[in-house]
Design a protein around this motif. Sequence first.
Motif, PDB file in Angstrom:
ATOM      1  N   ARG A 181       0.832  -1.213   0.000  1.00  0.00           N
ATOM      2  CA  ARG A 181       0.000   0.000   0.000  1.00  0.00           C
ATOM      3  C   ARG A 181       0.861   1.256   0.000  1.00  0.00           C
ATOM      4  O   ARG A 181       0.583   2.212  -0.727  1.00  0.00           O
ATOM      5  CB  ARG A 181      -0.922   0.011   1.220  1.00  0.00           C
ATOM      6  CG  ARG A 181      -2.142  -0.851   1.074  1.00  0.00           C
ATOM      7  CD  ARG A 181      -3.172  -0.543   2.151  1.00  0.00           C
ATOM      8  NE  ARG A 181      -2.642  -0.574   3.498  1.00  0.00           N
ATOM      9  CZ  ARG A 181      -2.596  -1.643   4.297  1.00  0.00           C
ATOM     10  NH1 ARG A 181      -3.046  -2.799   3.845  1.00  0.00           N
ATOM     11  NH2 ARG A 181      -2.109  -1.563   5.516  1.00  0.00           N
ATOM     12  N   ARG A 182       1.904   1.267   0.814  1.00  0.00           N
ATOM     13  CA  ARG A 182       2.789   2.441   0.858  1.00  0.00           C
ATOM     14  C   ARG A 182       3.474   2.660  -0.486  1.00  0.00           C
ATOM     15  O   ARG A 182       3.603   3.791  -0.960  1.00  0.00           O
ATOM     16  CB  ARG A 182       3.843   2.272   1.947  1.00  0.00           C
ATOM     17  CG  ARG A 182       3.305   2.445   3.323  1.00  0.00           C
ATOM     18  CD  ARG A 182       4.400   2.272   4.336  1.00  0.00           C
ATOM     19  NE  ARG A 182       3.881   2.382   5.690  1.00  0.00           N
ATOM     20  CZ  ARG A 182       4.573   2.122   6.768  1.00  0.00           C
ATOM     21  NH1 ARG A 182       5.826   1.729   6.670  1.00  0.00           N
ATOM     22  NH2 ARG A 182       4.031   2.244   7.955  1.00  0.00           N
ATOM     23  N   ARG A 183       3.932   1.588  -1.081  1.00  0.00           N
ATOM     24  CA  ARG A 183       4.612   1.701  -2.373  1.00  0.00           C
ATOM     25  C   ARG A 183       3.653   2.201  -3.450  1.00  0.00           C
ATOM     26  O   ARG A 183       4.018   3.046  -4.275  1.00  0.00           O
ATOM     27  CB  ARG A 183       5.181   0.335  -2.757  1.00  0.00           C
ATOM     28  CG  ARG A 183       6.188   0.399  -3.872  1.00  0.00           C
ATOM     29  CD  ARG A 183       6.821  -0.943  -4.107  1.00  0.00           C
ATOM     30  NE  ARG A 183       7.576  -1.360  -2.934  1.00  0.00           N
ATOM     31  CZ  ARG A 183       7.876  -2.620  -2.658  1.00  0.00           C
ATOM     32  NH1 ARG A 183       7.479  -3.586  -3.456  1.00  0.00           N
ATOM     33  NH2 ARG A 183       8.581  -2.926  -1.589  1.00  0.00           N
ATOM     34  N   THR A 184       2.415   1.708  -3.434  1.00  0.00           N
ATOM     35  CA  THR A 184       1.415   2.164  -4.395  1.00  0.00           C
ATOM     36  C   THR A 184       1.104   3.639  -4.193  1.00  0.00           C
ATOM     37  O   THR A 184       1.007   4.401  -5.165  1.00  0.00           O
ATOM     38  CB  THR A 184       0.133   1.324  -4.259  1.00  0.00           C
ATOM     39  OG1 THR A 184       0.468  -0.048  -4.436  1.00  0.00           O
ATOM     40  CG2 THR A 184      -0.903   1.732  -5.278  1.00  0.00           C
ATOM     41  N   LEU A 185       0.948   4.056  -2.943  1.00  0.00           N
ATOM     42  CA  LEU A 185       0.676   5.460  -2.649  1.00  0.00           C
ATOM     43  C   LEU A 185       1.838   6.344  -3.101  1.00  0.00           C
ATOM     44  O   LEU A 185       1.630   7.397  -3.712  1.00  0.00           O
ATOM     45  CB  LEU A 185       0.423   5.650  -1.153  1.00  0.00           C
ATOM     46  CG  LEU A 185       0.157   7.077  -0.698  1.00  0.00           C
ATOM     47  CD1 LEU A 185      -1.130   7.587  -1.319  1.00  0.00           C
ATOM     48  CD2 LEU A 185       0.107   7.149   0.817  1.00  0.00           C
ATOM     49  N   ALA A 186       3.066   5.914  -2.822  1.00  0.00           N
ATOM     50  CA  ALA A 186       4.234   6.698  -3.237  1.00  0.00           C
ATOM     51  C   ALA A 186       4.297   6.808  -4.759  1.00  0.00           C
ATOM     52  O   ALA A 186       4.588   7.878  -5.307  1.00  0.00           O
ATOM     53  CB  ALA A 186       5.514   6.063  -2.707  1.00  0.00           C
ATOM     54  N   ARG A 187       4.006   5.721  -5.453  1.00  0.00           N
ATOM     55  CA  ARG A 187       4.028   5.744  -6.927  1.00  0.00           C
ATOM     56  C   ARG A 187       2.973   6.700  -7.467  1.00  0.00           C
ATOM     57  O   ARG A 187       3.237   7.492  -8.378  1.00  0.00           O
ATOM     58  CB  ARG A 187       3.803   4.336  -7.462  1.00  0.00           C
ATOM     59  CG  ARG A 187       4.055   4.229  -8.947  1.00  0.00           C
ATOM     60  CD  ARG A 187       3.890   2.814  -9.474  1.00  0.00           C
ATOM     61  NE  ARG A 187       4.743   1.874  -8.782  1.00  0.00           N
ATOM     62  CZ  ARG A 187       4.310   0.778  -8.149  1.00  0.00           C
ATOM     63  NH1 ARG A 187       3.024   0.497  -8.125  1.00  0.00           N
ATOM     64  NH2 ARG A 187       5.149  -0.034  -7.556  1.00  0.00           N
ATOM     65  N   ARG A 188       1.777   6.671  -6.876  1.00  0.00           N
ATOM     66  CA  ARG A 188       0.713   7.571  -7.337  1.00  0.00           C
ATOM     67  C   ARG A 188       1.071   9.026  -7.062  1.00  0.00           C
ATOM     68  O   ARG A 188       0.807   9.908  -7.898  1.00  0.00           O
ATOM     69  CB  ARG A 188      -0.601   7.225  -6.651  1.00  0.00           C
ATOM     70  CG  ARG A 188      -1.216   5.965  -7.201  1.00  0.00           C
ATOM     71  CD  ARG A 188      -2.523   5.654  -6.533  1.00  0.00           C
ATOM     72  NE  ARG A 188      -3.072   4.409  -7.073  1.00  0.00           N
ATOM     73  CZ  ARG A 188      -4.082   3.772  -6.551  1.00  0.00           C
ATOM     74  NH1 ARG A 188      -4.700   4.260  -5.494  1.00  0.00           N
ATOM     75  NH2 ARG A 188      -4.504   2.654  -7.090  1.00  0.00           N
ATOM     76  N   LEU A 189       1.664   9.299  -5.899  1.00  0.00           N
ATOM     77  CA  LEU A 189       2.067  10.674  -5.599  1.00  0.00           C
ATOM     78  C   LEU A 189       3.151  11.161  -6.552  1.00  0.00           C
ATOM     79  O   LEU A 189       3.137  12.320  -6.983  1.00  0.00           O
ATOM     80  CB  LEU A 189       2.556  10.771  -4.153  1.00  0.00           C
ATOM     81  CG  LEU A 189       1.464  10.725  -3.090  1.00  0.00           C
ATOM     82  CD1 LEU A 189       2.087  10.700  -1.704  1.00  0.00           C
ATOM     83  CD2 LEU A 189       0.525  11.901  -3.233  1.00  0.00           C
ATOM     84  N   TRP A 214       3.584  10.144  -9.678  1.00  0.00           N
ATOM     85  CA  TRP A 214       2.949  10.398 -10.968  1.00  0.00           C
ATOM     86  C   TRP A 214       2.177  11.713 -10.935  1.00  0.00           C
ATOM     87  O   TRP A 214       2.178  12.474 -11.908  1.00  0.00           O
ATOM     88  CB  TRP A 214       2.018   9.253 -11.362  1.00  0.00           C
ATOM     89  CG  TRP A 214       2.727   8.124 -12.028  1.00  0.00           C
ATOM     90  CD1 TRP A 214       2.932   6.883 -11.547  1.00  0.00           C
ATOM     91  CD2 TRP A 214       3.354   8.149 -13.322  1.00  0.00           C
ATOM     92  NE1 TRP A 214       3.643   6.136 -12.438  1.00  0.00           N
ATOM     93  CE2 TRP A 214       3.909   6.875 -13.540  1.00  0.00           C
ATOM     94  CE3 TRP A 214       3.492   9.119 -14.297  1.00  0.00           C
ATOM     95  CZ2 TRP A 214       4.589   6.562 -14.708  1.00  0.00           C
ATOM     96  CZ3 TRP A 214       4.173   8.798 -15.464  1.00  0.00           C
ATOM     97  CH2 TRP A 214       4.711   7.535 -15.658  1.00  0.00           C
ATOM     98  N   LEU A 215       1.510  11.990  -9.811  1.00  0.00           N
ATOM     99  CA  LEU A 215       0.783  13.246  -9.676  1.00  0.00           C
ATOM    100  C   LEU A 215       1.746  14.431  -9.711  1.00  0.00           C
ATOM    101  O   LEU A 215       1.477  15.443 -10.368  1.00  0.00           O
ATOM    102  CB  LEU A 215      -0.015  13.252  -8.373  1.00  0.00           C
ATOM    103  CG  LEU A 215      -0.833  14.516  -8.091  1.00  0.00           C
ATOM    104  CD1 LEU A 215      -1.927  14.662  -9.135  1.00  0.00           C
ATOM    105  CD2 LEU A 215      -1.407  14.449  -6.692  1.00  0.00           C
TER     106      LEU A 215
END
Length: 82
Positions: free
Chosen positions: A38-46, A48-49
Motif C-alpha cells: 500500500r505504501r509503495r502504491t501510494l508513493a508511486r501515485r504521488l 505520478w501526480l
Amino acid sequence: MNRPQREAAVRQIMERTVPRLPPELHTDAVRHGSRMLRRRTLARRLLWLLLWAAAVGFTVWAMVAEPWVEPPSETTPPLTGW
C-alpha cells in the motif's frame, strides 16, 4: 578444511530438520507485506501526480512566457524619419 570435510559439513547442515516456525509469523508477514505494498502504491501515485503537475506547470509557463521568442533589442535606437 579440505574439500571432503567441506562437503561433509554441507551435507550435515542440509540434513538437519527444519526448525518449527511460530504460527503467527505467517499472518504478521502477510500484514507487513500488504502494508508495504500500500505504501509503495501510494508513493508511486504521488510521484505520478507530481510529474503530471510539473508537466502542466511547465506547459502553462511556456505558453505565457514564450521563451522561444527573441526579446526586442534595447541597444539600437528605433529608426524614425526615413
